[in-house]
Design a protein around this motif. Structure first.
Motif, short mmCIF file in Angstrom:
data_model
loop_
_atom_site.label_atom_id
_atom_site.label_comp_id
_atom_site.label_asym_id
_atom_site.label_seq_id
_atom_site.Cartn_x
_atom_site.Cartn_y
_atom_site.Cartn_z
N UNK A 46 0.83 -1.21 0.00
CA UNK A 46 0.00 0.00 0.00
C UNK A 46 0.86 1.25 0.00
N UNK A 47 1.90 1.25 0.83
CA UNK A 47 2.79 2.41 0.88
C UNK A 47 3.46 2.69 -0.44
N UNK A 48 3.94 1.64 -1.10
CA UNK A 48 4.59 1.81 -2.40
C UNK A 48 3.61 2.34 -3.45
N UNK A 49 2.39 1.82 -3.41
CA UNK A 49 1.38 2.29 -4.37
C UNK A 49 1.00 3.75 -4.12
N UNK A 50 0.90 4.12 -2.85
CA UNK A 50 0.59 5.52 -2.52
C UNK A 50 1.70 6.44 -3.01
N UNK A 51 2.95 6.04 -2.79
CA UNK A 51 4.09 6.84 -3.26
C UNK A 51 4.05 6.96 -4.78
N UNK A 52 3.79 5.84 -5.45
CA UNK A 52 3.71 5.87 -6.92
C UNK A 52 2.59 6.78 -7.40
N UNK A 53 1.46 6.73 -6.71
CA UNK A 53 0.33 7.57 -7.09
C UNK A 53 0.66 9.05 -6.93
N UNK A 54 1.33 9.39 -5.83
CA UNK A 54 1.68 10.78 -5.59
C UNK A 54 2.76 11.26 -6.57
N UNK A 55 3.60 10.36 -7.03
CA UNK A 55 4.59 10.73 -8.04
C UNK A 55 3.91 11.00 -9.37
N UNK A 56 2.96 10.13 -9.72
CA UNK A 56 2.25 10.29 -11.00
C UNK A 56 1.37 11.53 -10.99
N UNK A 57 0.67 11.75 -9.87
CA UNK A 57 -0.23 12.90 -9.79
C UNK A 57 -0.32 13.38 -8.34
N UNK A 58 0.55 14.31 -7.95
CA UNK A 58 0.54 14.78 -6.57
C UNK A 58 -0.51 15.84 -6.28
N UNK A 59 -1.16 16.35 -7.31
CA UNK A 59 -2.09 17.47 -7.11
C UNK A 59 -3.54 17.07 -7.23
N UNK A 60 -4.26 17.83 -8.04
CA UNK A 60 -5.69 17.59 -8.21
C UNK A 60 -5.95 16.45 -9.19
N UNK A 61 -7.07 15.77 -8.96
CA UNK A 61 -7.52 14.76 -9.92
C UNK A 61 -8.40 15.49 -10.92
N UNK A 62 -7.78 16.02 -11.96
CA UNK A 62 -8.48 16.91 -12.87
C UNK A 62 -8.84 16.27 -14.20
N UNK A 63 -8.36 15.07 -14.44
CA UNK A 63 -8.69 14.40 -15.69
C UNK A 63 -8.59 12.90 -15.51
N UNK A 64 -9.09 12.18 -16.48
CA UNK A 64 -9.07 10.72 -16.42
C UNK A 64 -7.75 10.21 -16.99
N UNK A 65 -6.90 9.71 -16.12
CA UNK A 65 -5.60 9.19 -16.52
C UNK A 65 -5.57 7.68 -16.28
#
Length: 219
Positions: A46-65
């Motif tokens: 879970x921690x690794x996935x959270x880190x990966x998610x924040x690297x990919x998109x640390x800000x707003x969820x503004x579009x479908x990626x």
């Protein structure tokens, strides 16, 4: 077009991430009998996935990626698997007696599993209502899966209101505690079935703990 369907800048992800991290931390407090072994595996994933998610998109969820959403759904799946395993082990521990003689462990574990269940389902609701936060931000999805009070009574909220993660956490909490919908109504079949499953899990946990408590008082 209803105001809640209009495109927005998207919501920040930090609230959902904070709740996930706090929930994983709580699950570390569960007895060894109630966790998937090795105990560090799911928290580490879970921690690794959270880190990966924040690297990919640390800000707003503004579009479908696709990548963003895949990682987010993996986090939801891991949290759900961890909670499901703990719930099954809790039921087995109470019925089988492996933890029934430890009142503190039973009550604390039941509380953690109950809360984790709320969080897991809140993430499912958040990720799938109208296609997820990305699609809600772009306004692509026409029909809602959940009907929030603000949608039918817009005069009681601001023009900028949109359902965000706290709304789905509240939805999940009230569904778990009332064992039924309260002010937010499920519209799609998947939403109804998911809420029914959540209510059933919460009801089983509550009934087992109550039965254990009554049995403990009589003994």
């Amino acid at each position: 077009m209803p105001q809640w369907r209009a495109p927005t800048k998207g919501e920040h992800r930090w609230r959902a991430v904070a709740v996930v991290v706090a929930t994983v931390a709580l699950q570390l407090l569960l007895p060894n009998e109630l966790v998937i072994r090795p105990w560090w595996l799911l928290p580490a994933v879970t921690g690794l996935l959270v880190i990966a998610l924040l690297i990919v998109n640390p800000g707003r969820v503004s579009k479908r990626s696709p990548l963003d959403r895949t990682i987010a759904l993996c986090i939801v799946a891991v949290v759900s698997v961890a909670n499901a395993a703990s719930a099954v082990q809790l039921v087995d521990g109470i019925i089988g007696g492996s933890i029934a003689d430890r009142p503190g462990s039973v009550l604390a574990s039941a509380g953690i599993v109950y809360w984790s269940n709320i969080v897991a389902f809140s993430l499912w609701y958040w990720e799938f209502d109208r296609g997820g936060p990305g699609r809600r931000a772009t306004g692509d999805s026409r029909f809602p899966d959940f009907l929030f009070p603000q949608m039918t009574s817009p005069e009681f909220t601001s023009r900028n209101w949109r359902p965000t993660y706290p709304d789905y956490l509240y939805l999940s909490f009230t569904n778990s505690t009332a064992f039924s919908p309260t002010d937010v109504m499920p519209l799609r079949p998947w939403a109804k079935m998911t809420m029914m499953l959540q209510s059933a899990i919460s009801l089983v946990i509550a009934l087992l703990v109550i039965a254990w408590a009554v049995g403990s008082l009589k003994s």
